[in-house]
Motif scaffolding. Structure first.
Motif, PDB file in Angstrom:
ATOM      1  N   LYS A 274      60.584  47.872  17.723  1.00 31.90           N
ATOM      2  CA  LYS A 274      60.568  46.649  16.908  1.00 31.90           C
ATOM      3  C   LYS A 274      60.233  45.400  17.720  1.00 31.90           C
ATOM      4  O   LYS A 274      59.942  44.356  17.150  1.00 31.90           O
TER       5      LYS A 274
ATOM      6  N   CYS B 293      67.560  44.382  15.224  1.00 35.29           N
ATOM      7  CA  CYS B 293      68.288  44.746  16.455  1.00 35.29           C
ATOM      8  C   CYS B 293      69.436  43.800  16.774  1.00 35.29           C
ATOM      9  O   CYS B 293      70.337  44.169  17.520  1.00 35.29           O
TER      10      CYS B 293
ATOM     11  N   ASP C  99      61.346  40.725  13.067  1.00 38.72           N
ATOM     12  CA  ASP C  99      61.902  42.058  12.841  1.00 38.72           C
ATOM     13  C   ASP C  99      62.841  42.473  13.971  1.00 38.72           C
ATOM     14  O   ASP C  99      63.875  43.093  13.723  1.00 38.72           O
ATOM     15  N   ALA C 100      62.485  42.142  15.194  1.00 43.65           N
ATOM     16  CA  ALA C 100      63.353  42.477  16.326  1.00 43.65           C
ATOM     17  C   ALA C 100      64.712  41.797  16.172  1.00 43.65           C
ATOM     18  O   ALA C 100      65.762  42.414  16.387  1.00 43.65           O
TER      19      ALA C 100
ATOM     20  N   ASN D 206      66.146  48.786  19.139  1.00 43.25           N
ATOM     21  CA  ASN D 206      65.034  49.607  18.688  1.00 43.25           C
ATOM     22  C   ASN D 206      63.800  49.042  19.389  1.00 43.25           C
ATOM     23  O   ASN D 206      63.194  48.072  18.925  1.00 43.25           O
TER      24      ASN D 206
END
Length: 162
Positions: free
Chosen positions: A12, A28, A23-24, A9
């Protein structure tokens, strides 16, 4: 040379973070049993096969961002790559699935660095719903797709009823 294909994503991956933002990594690079799923292809011309394997396994037909990594980049970081049968409606591609295996937090940091470098270098390719539909419909016509394994969310968005 083996190329490894995975969805990410892109939104992100906040490139102002170094190392990658949490968050990544948590969204992901979500692992299961300390593994991370990829699809392997032999050349850049075959990346669509990896995308087909991914798209035909999804529940819906939505745009996806694809990152392609040379397996040597993971091997150089001592990340183990193992063969595993992949879940996809395109059965001739199931054997092209690979897992990054026995991952720990250091390995995950290495994976995030590799993917972040691809994103920084603008090496992420977006496949829109139309291009994914086309890949799947061509595979259906070629009888590569097991229609019983194709999710209803995808079947509903195909141009022709199956």
């Amino acid at each position: 040379m083996a190329l490894m294909v995975r969805t990410v994503n892109k939104a992100k991956w906040d490139m102002s973070f170094n190392p990658a933002n949490a968050d990544a990594i948590t969204l992901c690079l979500k692992t299961k049993n300390n593994t991370l799923s990829f699809w392997v292809v032999e050349s850049p011309e075959k990346v669509d096969d990896g995308v087909l394997a991914i798209a035909s396994a999804n529940q819906n037909l939505d745009a996806i961002d694809i990152v392609v990594v040379d397996s040597a980049e993971f091997e150089a970081r001592d990340i183990k790559i193992i063969e595993s049968v992949g879940r996809t409606a395109c059965l001739d591609l199931a054997s092209s699935h690979r897992d990054l295996a026995e991952l720990n937090v250091r390995h995950l940091e290495g994976v995030s660095e590799v993917i972040a470098s691809k994103i920084k270098d603008n090496k992420v390719v977006r496949y829109n719903m139309s291009s994914l539909r086309n890949l799947i419909e061509i595979a259906i016509d070629a009888k590569r797709i097991n229609l019983e394994l194709l999710h209803e969310g995808i079947k509903k968005k195909l141009s022709k009823q199956v």
